[in-house]
Design a protein around this motif. Structure first.
Motif, PDB file in Angstrom:
ATOM      1  N   GLY A   1      -9.242   7.383  -0.767  1.00 23.88           N
ATOM      2  CA  GLY A   1      -9.003   6.223  -1.630  1.00 23.88           C
ATOM      3  C   GLY A   1      -7.722   5.501  -1.268  1.00 23.88           C
ATOM      4  O   GLY A   1      -7.659   4.264  -1.289  1.00 23.88           O
ATOM      5  N   ALA A   2      -6.681   6.268  -0.918  1.00 22.04           N
ATOM      6  CA  ALA A   2      -5.409   5.666  -0.522  1.00 22.04           C
ATOM      7  C   ALA A   2      -5.588   4.819   0.737  1.00 22.04           C
ATOM      8  O   ALA A   2      -5.110   3.680   0.802  1.00 22.04           O
ATOM      9  CB  ALA A   2      -4.356   6.749  -0.292  1.00 22.04           C
ATOM     10  N   TYR A   3      -6.301   5.350   1.727  1.00 24.17           N
ATOM     11  CA  TYR A   3      -6.509   4.596   2.959  1.00 24.17           C
ATOM     12  C   TYR A   3      -7.435   3.395   2.749  1.00 24.17           C
ATOM     13  O   TYR A   3      -7.255   2.353   3.371  1.00 24.17           O
ATOM     14  CB  TYR A   3      -7.019   5.496   4.079  1.00 24.17           C
ATOM     15  CG  TYR A   3      -5.898   6.295   4.700  1.00 24.17           C
ATOM     16  CD1 TYR A   3      -4.991   5.712   5.567  1.00 24.17           C
ATOM     17  CD2 TYR A   3      -5.726   7.642   4.391  1.00 24.17           C
ATOM     18  CE1 TYR A   3      -3.953   6.432   6.116  1.00 24.17           C
ATOM     19  CE2 TYR A   3      -4.694   8.375   4.937  1.00 24.17           C
ATOM     20  CZ  TYR A   3      -3.807   7.765   5.795  1.00 24.17           C
ATOM     21  OH  TYR A   3      -2.776   8.489   6.334  1.00 24.17           O
TER      22      TYR A   3
ATOM     23  N   GLY B   1       0.769  -1.228   0.000  1.00 20.20           N
ATOM     24  CA  GLY B   1       0.000   0.000   0.000  1.00 20.20           C
ATOM     25  C   GLY B   1       0.804   1.284   0.000  1.00 20.20           C
ATOM     26  O   GLY B   1       0.233   2.369  -0.044  1.00 20.20           O
TER      27      GLY B   1
ATOM     28  N   SER C   1      -5.704  -3.976   1.164  1.00 23.02           N
ATOM     29  CA  SER C   1      -4.449  -4.720   1.047  1.00 23.02           C
ATOM     30  C   SER C   1      -4.095  -5.399   2.356  1.00 23.02           C
ATOM     31  O   SER C   1      -3.693  -6.555   2.377  1.00 23.02           O
ATOM     32  CB  SER C   1      -3.315  -3.793   0.632  1.00 23.02           C
ATOM     33  OG  SER C   1      -3.544  -3.263  -0.637  1.00 23.02           O
TER      34      SER C   1
ATOM     35  N   ILE D   1       1.065   8.387  -4.192  1.00 22.89           N
ATOM     36  CA  ILE D   1       0.173   9.041  -5.164  1.00 22.89           C
ATOM     37  C   ILE D   1      -0.655  10.125  -4.479  1.00 22.89           C
ATOM     38  O   ILE D   1      -0.798  11.230  -4.991  1.00 22.89           O
ATOM     39  CB  ILE D   1      -0.727   7.999  -5.868  1.00 22.89           C
ATOM     40  CG1 ILE D   1       0.125   7.110  -6.782  1.00 22.89           C
ATOM     41  CG2 ILE D   1      -1.842   8.685  -6.645  1.00 22.89           C
ATOM     42  CD1 ILE D   1      -0.611   5.892  -7.311  1.00 22.89           C
ATOM     43  N   SER D   2      -1.186   9.807  -3.301  1.00 18.95           N
ATOM     44  CA  SER D   2      -1.962  10.779  -2.544  1.00 18.95           C
ATOM     45  C   SER D   2      -1.113  12.003  -2.221  1.00 18.95           C
ATOM     46  O   SER D   2      -1.580  13.140  -2.335  1.00 18.95           O
ATOM     47  CB  SER D   2      -2.469  10.139  -1.249  1.00 18.95           C
ATOM     48  OG  SER D   2      -3.022  11.093  -0.398  1.00 18.95           O
TER      49      SER D   2
ATOM     50  N   TRP E   1       0.067   3.896  -2.828  1.00 24.18           N
ATOM     51  CA  TRP E   1      -1.142   4.708  -2.731  1.00 24.18           C
ATOM     52  C   TRP E   1      -0.888   5.986  -1.934  1.00 24.18           C
ATOM     53  O   TRP E   1      -1.393   7.057  -2.271  1.00 24.18           O
ATOM     54  CB  TRP E   1      -2.283   3.904  -2.109  1.00 24.18           C
ATOM     55  CG  TRP E   1      -2.762   2.823  -3.009  1.00 24.18           C
ATOM     56  CD1 TRP E   1      -2.556   1.480  -2.867  1.00 24.18           C
ATOM     57  CD2 TRP E   1      -3.505   2.983  -4.215  1.00 24.18           C
ATOM     58  NE1 TRP E   1      -3.122   0.810  -3.912  1.00 24.18           N
ATOM     59  CE2 TRP E   1      -3.715   1.703  -4.757  1.00 24.18           C
ATOM     60  CE3 TRP E   1      -4.008   4.084  -4.891  1.00 24.18           C
ATOM     61  CZ2 TRP E   1      -4.408   1.499  -5.930  1.00 24.18           C
ATOM     62  CZ3 TRP E   1      -4.707   3.884  -6.072  1.00 24.18           C
ATOM     63  CH2 TRP E   1      -4.901   2.596  -6.571  1.00 24.18           C
TER      64      TRP E   1
ATOM     65  N   ALA F   1      -7.569   1.653  -0.042  1.00 26.95           N
ATOM     66  CA  ALA F   1      -6.713   0.665  -0.709  1.00 26.95           C
ATOM     67  C   ALA F   1      -5.772   0.000   0.294  1.00 26.95           C
ATOM     68  O   ALA F   1      -5.546  -1.213   0.233  1.00 26.95           O
ATOM     69  CB  ALA F   1      -5.917   1.332  -1.836  1.00 26.95           C
ATOM     70  N   MET F   2      -5.247   0.779   1.223  1.00 26.90           N
ATOM     71  CA  MET F   2      -4.372   0.211   2.244  1.00 26.90           C
ATOM     72  C   MET F   2      -5.136  -0.751   3.149  1.00 26.90           C
ATOM     73  O   MET F   2      -4.619  -1.806   3.527  1.00 26.90           O
ATOM     74  CB  MET F   2      -3.726   1.327   3.065  1.00 26.90           C
ATOM     75  CG  MET F   2      -2.695   2.120   2.284  1.00 26.90           C
ATOM     76  SD  MET F   2      -2.124   3.621   3.107  1.00 26.90           S
ATOM     77  CE  MET F   2      -1.442   2.964   4.618  1.00 26.90           C
TER      78      MET F   2
END
Length: 182
Positions: A169-171, A126, A177, A132-133, A129, A173-174
């Motif tokens: 979205g990053a969190y 993760g 994962s 990117i954030s 992500w 996705a984390m």
């Protein structure tokens, strides 16, 4: 202990906290995008009220320590805060415009922090992500700070919403994962 366990901890439900944070950030982002003008005016009102209250407290504190060598400066700071807070409260749109630079600074700091955190987590699931954030927050902050020609179209509320959506979205996705890893 594997890299995933170091990140997620020994508690296998920790991914739920990432999920909750992601959902909250996405919800906040959607609201900020849907109501950018209201968000900007509300922020101006809150800032004005806070500055006025802090100004009053600063003035009271200055008079409580009149023997202090910084009395005059403390009093002047309190007066400036009080007057500035009242002016912003009475004209929250002007206060919201002033907040644009503050929002830009917050995004720049957030972007740098996410990028550095991603680099620190790099071998773990993760991390990309977060990177990117961070990059998106950094770009959003730079656009606001430098007032690119098209930044007038995007209100601070809209830019805030986009940044919150990406961070959420990053969190999310984390969280996904981490959950799959367990």
């Amino acid at each position: 202990m594997s890299n995933v366990n170091q990140w997620a901890g020994t508690d296998h439900t920790r991914w739920v906290w990432f999920l909750c944070l992601g959902i909250a950030l996405v919800a906040g982002g959607i609201l900020a995008i849907m109501l950018p003008a209201i968000s900007s005016i509300a922020a101006g009102l809150v800032l004005g009220l806070v500055l006025a209250v802090v100004g009053i407290m600063q003035i009271v504190q200055a008079f409580r320590v009149t023997a202090w060598t910084g009395f005059v400066w403390g009093l002047l700071v309190g007066i400036v805060q009080l007057v500035g807070g009242i002016l912003i409260y009475l004209n929250p749109l002007a206060g919201a415009i002033a907040l644009t630079l503050l929002i830009a600074l917050v995004f720049i700091v957030q972007g740098i922090a996410h990028i550095l955190m991603a680099l620190r987590l790099r071998p773990q699931i993760g991390w990309g992500w977060l990177a990117i954030s961070g990059i998106i927050a950094l770009v959003a902050g730079a656009l606001l700070a430098f007032k690119m020609p098209f930044s007038g179209i995007y209100t601070p509320g809209t830019v805030t919403g986009i940044s919150l959506l990406v961070a959420g979205g990053a969190y999310l996705a984390m969280a996904a994962s981490s959950r799959r890893a367990h």
